[in-house]
Design a protein around this motif. Structure first.
Motif, PDB file in Angstrom:
ATOM      1  N   TYR A  13      48.871  52.191   2.230  1.00  7.03           N
ATOM      2  CA  TYR A  13      48.324  50.904   2.631  1.00  7.03           C
ATOM      3  C   TYR A  13      49.393  50.076   3.339  1.00  7.03           C
ATOM      4  CZ  TYR A  13      44.867  52.038  -0.977  1.00  7.03           C
ATOM      5  OH  TYR A  13      43.912  52.653  -1.750  1.00  7.03           O
ATOM      6  N   TYR A  14      48.920  49.173   4.196  1.00  5.41           N
ATOM      7  CA  TYR A  14      49.798  48.218   4.857  1.00  5.41           C
ATOM      8  C   TYR A  14      49.273  46.813   4.589  1.00  5.41           C
ATOM      9  CZ  TYR A  14      51.981  45.525   8.633  1.00  5.41           C
ATOM     10  OH  TYR A  14      52.678  44.587   9.352  1.00  5.41           O
ATOM     11  N   GLU A  15      50.185  45.937   4.172  1.00  5.97           N
ATOM     12  CA  GLU A  15      49.860  44.527   3.983  1.00  5.97           C
ATOM     13  C   GLU A  15      50.661  43.729   5.003  1.00  5.97           C
ATOM     14  OE1 GLU A  15      50.548  43.207  -0.020  1.00  5.97           O
ATOM     15  OE2 GLU A  15      49.019  44.559  -0.831  1.00  5.97           O
ATOM     16  N   LYS A  16      49.991  43.331   6.070  1.00  2.74           N
ATOM     17  CA  LYS A  16      50.667  42.598   7.137  1.00  2.74           C
ATOM     18  C   LYS A  16      51.247  41.284   6.634  1.00  2.74           C
ATOM     19  CE  LYS A  16      50.137  40.743  11.727  1.00  2.74           C
ATOM     20  NZ  LYS A  16      49.490  40.915  12.999  1.00  2.74           N
ATOM     21  N   GLU A  17      50.468  40.550   5.800  1.00  3.01           N
ATOM     22  CA  GLU A  17      50.922  39.243   5.331  1.00  3.01           C
ATOM     23  C   GLU A  17      52.187  39.317   4.481  1.00  3.01           C
ATOM     24  OE1 GLU A  17      47.922  40.846   2.368  1.00  3.01           O
ATOM     25  OE2 GLU A  17      48.099  40.781   4.545  1.00  3.01           O
ATOM     26  N   ASN A  18      52.431  40.453   3.846  1.00  2.00           N
ATOM     27  CA  ASN A  18      53.626  40.639   3.034  1.00  2.00           C
ATOM     28  C   ASN A  18      54.657  41.561   3.684  1.00  2.00           C
ATOM     29  OD1 ASN A  18      52.687  39.041   0.822  1.00  2.00           O
ATOM     30  ND2 ASN A  18      51.345  40.722   0.249  1.00  2.00           N
ATOM     31  N   GLU A  19      54.344  42.040   4.867  1.00  2.00           N
ATOM     32  CA  GLU A  19      55.195  43.016   5.558  1.00  2.00           C
ATOM     33  C   GLU A  19      55.612  44.110   4.591  1.00  2.00           C
ATOM     34  OE1 GLU A  19      58.351  41.232   7.812  1.00  2.00           O
ATOM     35  OE2 GLU A  19      57.027  39.701   8.638  1.00  2.00           O
ATOM     36  N   LEU A  20      54.598  44.817   4.072  1.00  2.25           N
ATOM     37  CA  LEU A  20      54.790  45.741   2.965  1.00  2.25           C
ATOM     38  C   LEU A  20      53.930  46.986   3.140  1.00  2.25           C
ATOM     39  CD1 LEU A  20      55.795  46.159  -0.058  1.00  2.25           C
ATOM     40  CD2 LEU A  20      53.711  44.937  -0.717  1.00  2.25           C
ATOM     41  N   LEU A  21      54.523  48.139   2.873  1.00  3.08           N
ATOM     42  CA  LEU A  21      53.772  49.388   2.771  1.00  3.08           C
ATOM     43  C   LEU A  21      53.654  49.747   1.301  1.00  3.08           C
ATOM     44  CD1 LEU A  21      55.312  51.570   5.623  1.00  3.08           C
ATOM     45  CD2 LEU A  21      53.014  50.626   5.550  1.00  3.08           C
ATOM     46  N   ILE A  47      54.549  56.443  10.085  1.00  5.03           N
ATOM     47  CA  ILE A  47      54.032  55.118   9.734  1.00  5.03           C
ATOM     48  C   ILE A  47      55.159  54.097   9.691  1.00  5.03           C
ATOM     49  CG2 ILE A  47      53.037  53.780   7.818  1.00  5.03           C
ATOM     50  CD1 ILE A  47      51.131  56.201   7.366  1.00  5.03           C
ATOM     51  N   PHE A  48      56.323  54.475   9.164  1.00  6.92           N
ATOM     52  CA  PHE A  48      57.452  53.555   9.161  1.00  6.92           C
ATOM     53  C   PHE A  48      57.901  53.198  10.577  1.00  6.92           C
ATOM     54  CE2 PHE A  48      58.258  54.470   4.633  1.00  6.92           C
ATOM     55  CZ  PHE A  48      58.541  53.189   4.190  1.00  6.92           C
ATOM     56  N   LEU A  49      57.722  54.106  11.527  1.00  5.30           N
ATOM     57  CA  LEU A  49      58.065  53.796  12.913  1.00  5.30           C
ATOM     58  C   LEU A  49      57.051  52.831  13.527  1.00  5.30           C
ATOM     59  CD1 LEU A  49      59.169  57.310  14.225  1.00  5.30           C
ATOM     60  CD2 LEU A  49      60.636  55.409  13.487  1.00  5.30           C
ATOM     61  N   ILE A  50      55.795  52.983  13.160  1.00  9.46           N
ATOM     62  CA  ILE A  50      54.729  52.119  13.698  1.00  9.46           C
ATOM     63  C   ILE A  50      54.732  50.745  13.024  1.00  9.46           C
ATOM     64  CG2 ILE A  50      52.215  51.855  13.909  1.00  9.46           C
ATOM     65  CD1 ILE A  50      52.117  54.981  14.024  1.00  9.46           C
ATOM     66  N   TYR A  51      54.970  50.730  11.725  1.00 14.22           N
ATOM     67  CA  TYR A  51      54.996  49.497  10.929  1.00 14.22           C
ATOM     68  C   TYR A  51      56.418  49.315  10.397  1.00 14.22           C
ATOM     69  CZ  TYR A  51      49.946  50.034  11.147  1.00 14.22           C
ATOM     70  OH  TYR A  51      48.662  50.180  11.587  1.00 14.22           O
ATOM     71  N   PRO A  52      57.292  48.661  11.162  1.00 11.82           N
ATOM     72  CA  PRO A  52      58.716  48.600  10.816  1.00 11.82           C
ATOM     73  C   PRO A  52      59.025  47.600   9.687  1.00 11.82           C
ATOM     74  CG  PRO A  52      58.316  47.390  12.826  1.00 11.82           C
ATOM     75  CD  PRO A  52      57.003  48.014  12.437  1.00 11.82           C
ATOM     76  N   VAL A  53      58.604  47.925   8.497  1.00  5.59           N
ATOM     77  CA  VAL A  53      58.820  47.055   7.343  1.00  5.59           C
ATOM     78  C   VAL A  53      60.121  47.418   6.630  1.00  5.59           C
ATOM     79  CG1 VAL A  53      56.329  46.753   7.009  1.00  5.59           C
ATOM     80  CG2 VAL A  53      57.527  48.523   5.734  1.00  5.59           C
TER      81      VAL A  53
END
Length: 142
Positions: A13-21, A47-53
């Motif tokens: 899961y990705y939580e944009k508001e928390n910048e968290l996977l 996924i870490f490359l797409i969502y750089p959290v």
């Protein structure tokens, strides 16, 4: 938002508001299918490359099985070095079972040495503890 799922093995899961996977592992070694786990590990990297959290919660408190020795070696020698070198990953909170947490109580003194690493790992007993730690540690160190 659910990003990826392999039925009965993992949900990411990705939580944009928390910048968290959030990685919710259900099974580590499905019928000795290392090929499935390798595909999942590649997807995690992608996924870490797409969502750089910087922060991830790994839910392992309900996980069955253990990674095979070859997967453990791959994670140690390939997966973690790639994640450290190529992504923003900095903080990992792992939710473990209550029995496991009781067993590691004597090791808690080691936490004092984790604050200086490239990736800081921390074991917790619940998602609430994971979120609190991630919030506190990322503010403390940034």
């Amino acid at each position: 938002m659910l990003l990826y799922e392999v039925k009965n093995i993992i949900k990411i899961y990705y939580e944009k508001e928390n910048e968290l996977l959030i990685h919710e592992w259900l099974e580590y070694n499905p019928e000795d299918h290392d090929d499935i786990i390798l595909t999942i590990l590649q997807k995690i990297y992608d996924i870490f490359l797409i969502y750089p959290v910087e922060k991830v919660i790994v839910k392992a408190d309900m996980t069955i099985g253990v990674f095979s020795p070859s997967i453990q070696e791959y994670i140690k020698d390939v997966q973690f070095p790639r994640l450290i070198a190529d992504t923003n990953l900095r903080f990992v909170a792992t939710i473990k079972s209550k029995d496991h947490m009781k067993a590691i109580g004597a090791l808690l003194w080691q936490d004092q040495f984790n604050d200086q690493g490239e990736v800081i790992l921390h074991d917790v007993g619940s998602e609430e503890e994971a979120r609190n730690w991630l919030s506190t540690i990322s503010k403390k160190l940034t």
